[in-house]
Design an enzyme around this catalytic site. Structure first.
Site: not given
Length: 108
Positions: A33, A36
């Site tokens: 991600c 993230c």
């Protein structure tokens, strides 16, 4: 990864989050991600700056699927703020540090 961030699994969630003596900000994330990874250094800073007042924890959604399902985490990064066993706030998506600190401060 920071010494100030706790890595939590489905098995340790109860002890690390619900039984914590301080509020806990839980980051639901995954290796793949991009957003993230973008907020990881911000969470690292927050964990150091709020040391003693707030615990920052991370749950890898690929390795731990029961906990994200339990809290209906549909997208990542998702940040959940807990006080004891109470979920008090949710923030979805990557945010900058000032937005995140305002979010935390409004709930501490």
């Amino acid at each position: 990864m920071s010494d100030h961030i706790t890595h939590v699994t489905d098995a340790t969630f109860e002890a690390e989050v619900h039984q914590s003596s301080v509020p806990v900000l839980v980051d639901f994330w995954a290796e793949w991600c991009g957003p993230c990874r973008m907020i990881a250094p911000i969470l690292d800073d927050i964990a150091q700056e709020y040391s003693g007042k707030l615990k920052v924890a991370k749950v890898n959604v690929d390795d731990n699927q029961a906990t994200p399902a339990r809290f209906s985490v549909r997208g990542i990064p998702t940040l959940l703020l807990f006080k004891g066993d109470q979920l008090v706030a949710t923030k979805v998506g990557a945010v900058n540090k000032s937005v995140l600190t305002a979010f935390i401060d409004s709930h501490l």
